[in-house]
Design a protein around this motif. Structure first.
Motif, PDB file in Angstrom:
ATOM      1  N   GLN A 280     -11.739  -6.680  -4.181  1.00  0.00           N
ATOM      2  CA  GLN A 280     -10.581  -6.446  -3.428  1.00  0.00           C
ATOM      3  C   GLN A 280     -10.036  -4.919  -3.506  1.00  0.00           C
ATOM      4  O   GLN A 280      -9.116  -4.546  -2.628  1.00  0.00           O
ATOM      5  N   ALA A 281     -10.363  -4.332  -4.773  1.00  0.00           N
ATOM      6  CA  ALA A 281     -10.173  -2.758  -4.712  1.00  0.00           C
ATOM      7  C   ALA A 281     -10.436  -2.064  -3.440  1.00  0.00           C
ATOM      8  O   ALA A 281      -9.669  -1.129  -2.729  1.00  0.00           O
ATOM      9  N   ILE A 282     -11.790  -2.198  -3.143  1.00  0.00           N
ATOM     10  CA  ILE A 282     -12.484  -1.691  -1.819  1.00  0.00           C
ATOM     11  C   ILE A 282     -11.760  -2.048  -0.419  1.00  0.00           C
ATOM     12  O   ILE A 282     -11.409  -1.403   0.342  1.00  0.00           O
ATOM     13  N   GLY A 283     -11.398  -3.518  -0.332  1.00  0.00           N
ATOM     14  CA  GLY A 283     -10.579  -3.948   0.699  1.00  0.00           C
ATOM     15  C   GLY A 283      -9.082  -3.483   0.588  1.00  0.00           C
ATOM     16  O   GLY A 283      -8.690  -2.869   1.917  1.00  0.00           O
ATOM     17  N   LEU A 284      -8.492  -3.065  -0.368  1.00  0.00           N
ATOM     18  CA  LEU A 284      -7.206  -2.520  -0.523  1.00  0.00           C
ATOM     19  C   LEU A 284      -7.369  -0.882   0.162  1.00  0.00           C
ATOM     20  O   LEU A 284      -6.507  -0.529   0.951  1.00  0.00           O
ATOM     21  N   LEU A 285      -8.216  -0.412  -0.082  1.00  0.00           N
ATOM     22  CA  LEU A 285      -8.459   1.017   0.397  1.00  0.00           C
ATOM     23  C   LEU A 285      -8.932   0.986   1.618  1.00  0.00           C
ATOM     24  O   LEU A 285      -8.002   1.974   2.475  1.00  0.00           O
ATOM     25  N   GLN A 286      -9.641   0.056   2.327  1.00  0.00           N
ATOM     26  CA  GLN A 286      -9.773  -0.019   3.670  1.00  0.00           C
ATOM     27  C   GLN A 286      -8.476  -0.191   4.341  1.00  0.00           C
ATOM     28  O   GLN A 286      -8.314   0.124   5.640  1.00  0.00           O
ATOM     29  N   ASN A 287      -7.764  -1.516   3.746  1.00  0.00           N
ATOM     30  CA  ASN A 287      -6.587  -1.864   4.332  1.00  0.00           C
ATOM     31  C   ASN A 287      -5.499  -0.747   4.614  1.00  0.00           C
ATOM     32  O   ASN A 287      -4.340  -0.986   5.338  1.00  0.00           O
ATOM     33  N   THR A 288      -5.433   0.221   3.693  1.00  0.00           N
ATOM     34  CA  THR A 288      -4.531   1.161   4.094  1.00  0.00           C
ATOM     35  C   THR A 288      -4.389   1.668   5.341  1.00  0.00           C
ATOM     36  O   THR A 288      -3.650   2.433   5.748  1.00  0.00           O
ATOM     37  N   SER A 289      -5.594   1.865   6.104  1.00  0.00           N
ATOM     38  CA  SER A 289      -5.489   2.144   7.393  1.00  0.00           C
ATOM     39  C   SER A 289      -4.405   1.499   8.508  1.00  0.00           C
ATOM     40  O   SER A 289      -4.273   1.971   9.482  1.00  0.00           O
ATOM     41  N   LEU A 290      -4.233   0.221   7.916  1.00  0.00           N
ATOM     42  CA  LEU A 290      -3.294  -0.568   8.690  1.00  0.00           C
ATOM     43  C   LEU A 290      -1.795   0.243   8.795  1.00  0.00           C
ATOM     44  O   LEU A 290      -1.262   0.110   9.606  1.00  0.00           O
ATOM     45  N   MET A 291      -1.410   1.094   7.936  1.00  0.00           N
ATOM     46  CA  MET A 291      -0.539   1.734   7.786  1.00  0.00           C
ATOM     47  C   MET A 291      -0.209   2.840   8.914  1.00  0.00           C
ATOM     48  O   MET A 291       1.131   3.247   9.140  1.00  0.00           O
ATOM     49  N   ALA A 292      -1.258   3.197   9.465  1.00  0.00           N
ATOM     50  CA  ALA A 292      -1.191   4.055  10.681  1.00  0.00           C
ATOM     51  C   ALA A 292      -0.286   3.287  11.985  1.00  0.00           C
ATOM     52  O   ALA A 292       0.075   4.040  12.894  1.00  0.00           O
ATOM     53  N   LEU A 293      -0.398   1.782  11.801  1.00  0.00           N
ATOM     54  CA  LEU A 293       0.384   1.299  13.108  1.00  0.00           C
ATOM     55  C   LEU A 293       1.731   1.224  12.610  1.00  0.00           C
ATOM     56  O   LEU A 293       2.686   0.779  13.532  1.00  0.00           O
ATOM     57  N   LEU A 294       2.099   1.310  11.443  1.00  0.00           N
ATOM     58  CA  LEU A 294       3.467   1.225  11.135  1.00  0.00           C
ATOM     59  C   LEU A 294       4.343   2.679  10.815  1.00  0.00           C
ATOM     60  O   LEU A 294       5.330   2.774   9.846  1.00  0.00           O
ATOM     61  N   GLY A 295       3.726   3.905  10.928  1.00  0.00           N
ATOM     62  CA  GLY A 295       4.256   5.101  10.945  1.00  0.00           C
ATOM     63  C   GLY A 295       3.927   5.742   9.863  1.00  0.00           C
ATOM     64  O   GLY A 295       4.302   6.913   9.774  1.00  0.00           O
TER      65      GLY A 295
END
Length: 340
Positions: A267-282
């Motif tokens: 879950q922690a590793i997935g959380l680190l990778q999912n932070t890349s989605l914030m590039a779509l939101l500014g």
């Protein structure tokens, strides 16, 4: 010599398997050779070398960049100390006691350094970015998601119908909604429901959205750990005179969390990778920096170099998180008892 003879005999008995194995080995060797040749000879790494400060701190004021650099450096040093310290305490027993507090203190230290405060000039969150923002989002979201997830897991195992059903409803709802929808709600819709005078910065909104989403998955991982604890543990705790709350806090929950460490690491590793989605939101985190650089006419066509560099960074930090979790699991007391 005997091993080679055994391989030769196996090859004669199973020629098709041998041919397929040789083809796979040749394909892997060619891929490694071609990739290495491109990295060394054909790739133009100027898009990385000339923009390292941007990758680390984004648009943070140039005169204050030492602050995110210092925080990332301290994180790196703390990771190395944790991984390389001796397994047994001995004269370094104080280090084992200090490390957990150092890790806990890294989150407020990062917020203080990046945001400013008493002796540091304030820097608005819109100027945060790069690797420091990615790590800060991951650390804050994980620190918030873990206690919420534990409470949800306990609530789902509760004997109170209202608490059990509400916890289950929340978990099922969050697991049924895509993460990007939760982030979109947190970034764009929450401000519409707040009073005009109240403004929550974008980083805090992202942390809350990530934490609320990840807490549902953490709850299921912890619940799996709780279900693996035999009832004899609680019976033994009751025989020793412990109350149900003491039994849960001192006996059941520590063992359940230790069992859940591999799943929580995922879950922690997935959380680190999912932070890349914030590039779509500014929010210009690590991937956002790469996207902004590719929009620069000076670096047009350098997509492969940028994404290989970003992939290497994500791989390095995800591997470090996995090694830290393995170290924590190895140093934890054995199930059913405590180390002396």
């Amino acid at each position: 010599m005997q091993d080679w003879k055994a391989l030769w005999r196996h090859g004669r008995r199973h020629p098709i398997e041998t041919v397929i194995s040789l083809l796979v080995i040749a394909l892997i060797s060619w891929a490694i050779w071609a990739s290495g040749s491109w990295v060394v000879q054909a790739a133009d790494w100027s898009v990385v070398g000339s923009n390292l400060p941007l990758y680390l701190s984004g648009s943070y004021p140039e005169s204050e960049r030492w602050r995110p650099w210092l925080w990332v450096s301290l994180l790196t040093v703390l990771t190395l100390v944790t991984l390389l310290r001796p397994t047994k305490g001995g004269r370094l027993r104080w280090l084992e006691l200090a490390l957990p507090w150092c890790w806990i203190g890294m989150i407020p230290l990062g917020l203080g350094l990046l945001g400013g405060g008493i002796a540091l000039s304030a820097v608005p969150s819109r100027d945060w970015g790069g690797l420091s923002l990615t790590l800060l989002l991951t650390a804050c979201s994980a620190a918030l998601a873990l206690p919420i997830g534990v409470l949800l897991a306990l609530g789902r195992n509760s004997d109170l119908p209202v608490l059990r059903l509400s916890s289950r409803l929340y978990i099922d709802l969050m697991r049924a909604v895509p993460l990007i929808a939760v982030l979109f709600f947190g970034q764009l819709l929450i401000p519409l429901f707040l009073p005009m005078q109240l403004e929550i910065n974008r980083v805090l909104r992202a942390v809350v959205a990530f934490a609320l989403f990840a807490a549902a998955y953490v709850a299921e991982d912890v619940r799996g750990g709780l279900q693996s604890i035999p009832s004899t543990q609680t019976e033994a705790a009751a025989a020793l005179g412990l109350s149900p709350i003491q039994s849960l806090r001192l006996v059941v929950l520590p063992q359940a969390l230790r069992i859940a460490i591999p799943a929580l690491t995922n879950q922690a590793i997935g959380l680190l990778q999912n932070t890349s989605l914030m590039a779509l939101l500014g929010l210009v985190e690590l991937l956002g920096i790469g996207r902004s650089l590719l929009a620069n006419p000076a670096f047009i066509g350098r997509h492969l170099e940028v994404y290989v560099w970003l992939g290497g960074l994500y791989w390095m930090f995800c591997t470090a998180m996995a090694l830290l979790a393995r170290r924590i699991e190895r140093d934890s007391p054995p199930l059913g008892g405590h180390t002396a």
